[in-house]
Enzyme design. Structure first.
Site, PDB file in Angstrom:
ATOM      1  N   GLY A 145      16.451  25.292  30.419  1.00  0.00           N
ATOM      2  CA  GLY A 145      17.151  25.498  31.504  1.00  0.00           C
ATOM      3  C   GLY A 145      16.647  26.302  32.591  1.00  0.00           C
ATOM      4  CB  ILE A 146      15.649  29.959  32.318  1.00  0.00           C
ATOM      5  CG1 ILE A 146      17.163  30.397  32.163  1.00  0.00           C
ATOM      6  CG2 ILE A 146      14.857  31.023  33.704  1.00  0.00           C
ATOM      7  CD1 ILE A 146      16.848  31.733  31.217  1.00  0.00           C
ATOM      8  CB  VAL A 224      14.058  36.244  32.731  1.00  0.00           C
ATOM      9  CG1 VAL A 224      13.724  36.911  33.911  1.00  0.00           C
ATOM     10  CG2 VAL A 224      13.356  34.751  32.641  1.00  0.00           C
ATOM     11  NE  ARG A 226      18.711  37.649  24.159  1.00  0.00           N
ATOM     12  CZ  ARG A 226      19.348  37.256  24.971  1.00  0.00           C
ATOM     13  NH1 ARG A 226      18.888  36.927  26.112  1.00  0.00           N
ATOM     14  NH2 ARG A 226      20.584  36.663  24.870  1.00  0.00           N
ATOM     15  CG  ASP A 250      16.884  40.955  33.877  1.00  0.00           C
ATOM     16  OD1 ASP A 250      17.100  41.785  34.587  1.00  0.00           O
ATOM     17  OD2 ASP A 250      17.460  40.075  33.435  1.00  0.00           O
ATOM     18  CD  GLU A 255      17.713  44.687  26.944  1.00  0.00           C
ATOM     19  OE1 GLU A 255      18.936  44.084  27.217  1.00  0.00           O
ATOM     20  OE2 GLU A 255      16.738  43.870  26.987  1.00  0.00           O
ATOM     21  CG  HIS A 274      19.669  41.902  29.905  1.00  0.00           C
ATOM     22  ND1 HIS A 274      19.463  41.907  28.621  1.00  0.00           N
ATOM     23  CD2 HIS A 274      19.699  40.690  30.539  1.00  0.00           C
ATOM     24  CE1 HIS A 274      19.553  40.866  28.030  1.00  0.00           C
ATOM     25  NE2 HIS A 274      19.693  40.016  29.159  1.00  0.00           N
ATOM     26  CG  ASN A 277      24.293  35.698  33.893  1.00  0.00           C
ATOM     27  OD1 ASN A 277      24.828  35.192  34.576  1.00  0.00           O
ATOM     28  ND2 ASN A 277      25.120  35.502  32.589  1.00  0.00           N
TER      29      ASN A 277
END
Length: 313
Positions: A145-146, A224, A226, A250, A255, A274, A277
């Site tokens: 999708g991305i 973008v 993981r 991102d 993390e 991150h 979104n």
């Protein structure tokens, strides 16, 4: 999957009833009911520990809130109910994440981090640093999708897109499609790499020292997906040695990225926390996703973002 009775398909919401999601269920042709009476469950929580230990036998489908579902597998939630149809939020947030990835790549190629840090006029120096995406070959690893949302942005500025996916099936707008088992071949053929693949045991350190060595001194790597898909130590070494042009991250590993980490101060690293979104758009996008999947469930159609328990995503 179509209900056999004339009543609206019964959908439960958890961990709490959210008005935005309730409206989406109704728009999709469903009816919000208690879990004990439901045929499907839309779970808007991100913590697997809060998910019900047992589900009613009437439940046939569970919609999860997150696009990445590795933590749901790690917690054993999906494997605990292998006979259910599971869907993620993959694709629900694609447009905003793709926009963020494109911004990171364009900012890097145009040397914006160094421009922003400059305190004096350095035109001649920047002439040698500023590049263009026009004619550049960009690999999108994980053209779901991305990736699909990002392709029109890249082609609009004249970039050539190589899409990497599992199936090798054509991807709209991509100039070439490469199967995931041949991904290592791509690094030596492209100018820039965008990582948007799911996190699995097979994709850990998908971008490491061997892959970075195949890129060029003006190449940018964008992640973008993981953090663990990119080997952080290898990236730091490549940046320090000017082996690549830079990175736009991102997501990081670890993390959150600790204070004092080299990536915070390296001039050719862009780190965002991150936030591709942001909450300001997340709720509405997820509600739209839920509404469409409820509509499909009611109509007996294939659902969007179906999770493969065997593949782990």
């Amino acid at each position: 999957m179509t209900s056999s009775h004339a009543q609206p398909t019964r959908i439960a919401l958890g961990p709490e009833v959210d008005d935005l999601l309730a409206d989406a269920v109704v728009r999709g042709g469903g009816q919000v009911v208690d879990l004990a009476d439901a045929e499907a469950l839309v779970w808007a929580g991100d913590d697997p520990a809060r998910f019900p230990a047992e589900l009613p036998e009437s439940i046939r489908w569970v919609q999860l809130h997150s696009a990445g579902v590795e933590h749901w597998f790690d917690a054993g939630v999906i494997r605990r109910h292998p006979d259910l149809l599971w869907t993620s939020a993959a694709g629900a947030f694609s447009a905003t994440v793709a926009e963020h990835a494109f911004t990171l790549l364009l900012a890097g190629v145009r040397a914006l981090p160094e421009h922003l840090a400059a305190t004096t006029w350095r035109q001649r120096e920047f002439f040698a640093k500023v590049g263009t995406l026009r004619g550049a070959r960009v690999a999108i690893i994980g053209a779901g999708g991305i990736g699909r949302a990002m392709i029109p942005m890249l082609t609009a500025v004249g970039a050539v897109v190589i899409a990497v996916n599992r199936s090798g099936r054509p991807v709209p707008g991509a100039d070439e499609v490469v199967t995931a088992d041949r991904v290592d071949e791509v690094f030596g053929r492209v100018d820039h790499v965008v990582v948007a693949a799911p996190a699995t045991a097979d994709t850990r350190h998908l971008v490491g020292a061997p892959q970075l060595a195949k890129l060029g001194p003006r190449s940018w790597v964008i992640n973008v997906a993981r953090g663990p898909l990119v080997d952080t130590d290898a990236v730091v070494d490549a940046l320090r040695d000017k082996q690549i042009g830079g990175v736009g991250l991102d997501v990081t590993d670890p993390e959150p990225l600790p204070d004092g980490h080299p990536l915070w101060t390296l001039p050719n690293a862009i780190v965002t926390p991150h936030d591709s979104n942001p909450p300001s758009v997340r709720a509405g996008a997820f509600a739209d996703h839920v509404g469409e999947n409820v509509r499909r469930f009611v109509a007996g159609e294939d659902l969007v973002a179906r999770i493969d328990p065997e593949a782990g995503y």
